[in-house]
Write an enzyme that holds these catalytic residues in place. Structure first.
Site, short mmCIF file in Angstrom:
data_model
loop_
_atom_site.label_atom_id
_atom_site.label_comp_id
_atom_site.label_asym_id
_atom_site.label_seq_id
_atom_site.Cartn_x
_atom_site.Cartn_y
_atom_site.Cartn_z
CG ASP A 1 -0.34 -0.24 2.54
OD1 ASP A 1 0.88 -0.43 2.61
OD2 ASP A 1 -1.08 -0.24 3.55
CG ASP B 1 6.13 5.88 6.22
OD1 ASP B 1 6.72 6.92 5.93
OD2 ASP B 1 5.52 5.74 7.30
NE ARG C 1 -6.97 -2.70 7.30
CZ ARG C 1 -5.64 -2.60 7.31
NH1 ARG C 1 -5.02 -2.01 6.34
NH2 ARG C 1 -4.95 -3.10 8.31
P1 IMP Z 1 7.27 1.26 6.29
O1 IMP Z 1 7.67 -0.07 6.83
O2 IMP Z 1 7.57 2.39 7.24
O3 IMP Z 1 7.72 1.54 4.87
O4 IMP Z 1 5.70 1.31 6.28
C1 IMP Z 1 4.98 0.37 5.65
C2 IMP Z 1 3.69 0.10 6.37
O5 IMP Z 1 3.40 1.04 7.42
C3 IMP Z 1 2.58 0.22 5.36
O6 IMP Z 1 2.35 -1.01 4.71
C4 IMP Z 1 1.44 0.68 6.22
O7 IMP Z 1 0.76 -0.44 6.77
C5 IMP Z 1 2.06 1.48 7.34
N1 IMP Z 1 2.04 2.93 7.06
C6 IMP Z 1 3.08 3.75 6.87
N2 IMP Z 1 2.70 5.03 6.64
C7 IMP Z 1 1.34 5.00 6.69
C8 IMP Z 1 0.33 6.02 6.53
O8 IMP Z 1 0.56 7.21 6.28
N3 IMP Z 1 -0.95 5.59 6.66
C9 IMP Z 1 -1.29 4.30 6.92
N4 IMP Z 1 -0.39 3.33 7.07
C10 IMP Z 1 0.92 3.68 6.96
MG MG Z 2 -1.08 -0.61 8.29
#
Ligand code: IMP
Ligand code: MG
Length: 198
Positions: free
Chosen positions: A110, A113, A175
């Site tokens: 999705d 980040d 969601r």
């Molecule tokens: P990462 O591991 O920090 O890259 O983040 C990945 C996961 O964190 C995503 O698959 C989301 O489930 C969650 N996430 C990160 N940023 C957001 C946001 O702005 N809204 C909702 N979920 C987020």
């Molecule tokens: Mg999440």
């Protein structure tokens, strides 16, 4: 009665959602274009789409119906213990069932980040010896990246706001919004206080 403009937050969600970042129409248009790019690159190879649960549900469903490729679909369950805002401590809640050895894998998430989720998932996928892996994310939030990960297909690059909807959650809620919106900061600040008090 006047029709609400599509970039206005529907009255039902106004207490929680500050603004619409990406409208339903923008999502539909961009997802169709992404599918065309992917089709072009994957044409002629045995493709396995590996989608990360649960945030990809809506994006995946829309993307798949525009992909005219012979493909198989599998899911990897990834969940994090955290305050609902960050990736936190990752655990795998569902493993792959399909054999991806020698296949072309399209890994769908999705949002990219910090990159910590994909930094954990990629070595796991690569250990299964696919021919190649390409990453497709609906949203890219480069401002918070801590891992050196880039996606091959990006729907939208978004600013450093916490976003929900179109599959993305805050503490498993929102969601079902058909658009991507920015949550009012008081919603997640409240939740953080509760987590911190535990
Ligand atoms: P990462 O591991 O920090 O890259 O983040 C990945 C996961 O964190 C995503 O698959 C989301 O489930 C969650 N996430 C990160 N940023 C957001 C946001 O702005 N809204 C909702 N979920 C987020
Ligand atoms: Mg999440």
């Amino acid at each position: 009665m006047a029709q609400p403009r599509s970039n206005q937050v529907p009255p039902r969600w106004r207490k929680e959602v500050e603004r619409v970042l990406i409208t339903e129409a923008q999502l539909a248009r961009r997802v169709r274009a992404l599918a065309r790019e992917i089709e072009h690159d994957f044409y002629g190879h045995e493709t396995v789409v590996v989608s990360l649960l649960n945030g990809t549900v809506m994006f995946l469903a829309d993307l798949l119906r525009h992909l005219s490729l012979p493909l198989r679909l599998d899911f990897l369950g990834v969940s994090s213990y955290g305050d609902g805002l960050e990736s936190g401590h990752l655990i795998f809640t569902k493993e792959l069932r399909l054999n991806i050895r020698g296949r072309d894998v399209l890994l769908v998430d999705d949002i990219l980040d910090t990159g910590q989720t994909l930094a954990r998932v990629l070595p796991k996928i690569c250990a299964l010896k696919p021919r190649r892996v390409k990453i497709c994310v609906l949203l890219d939030k480069p401002a918070r990246r801590v891992e050196k990960i880039a996606a091959d297909y990006v729907g939208f690059t978004v600013p450093d706001d916490f976003v929900v909807g179109y599959g993305l959650d805050f503490a498993e809620r929102y969601r079902n919004l058909p658009f991507v919106g920015v949550l009012h900061s008081h919603i997640y600040k409240q939740a953080c206080k509760k987590v911190c008090r535990k």
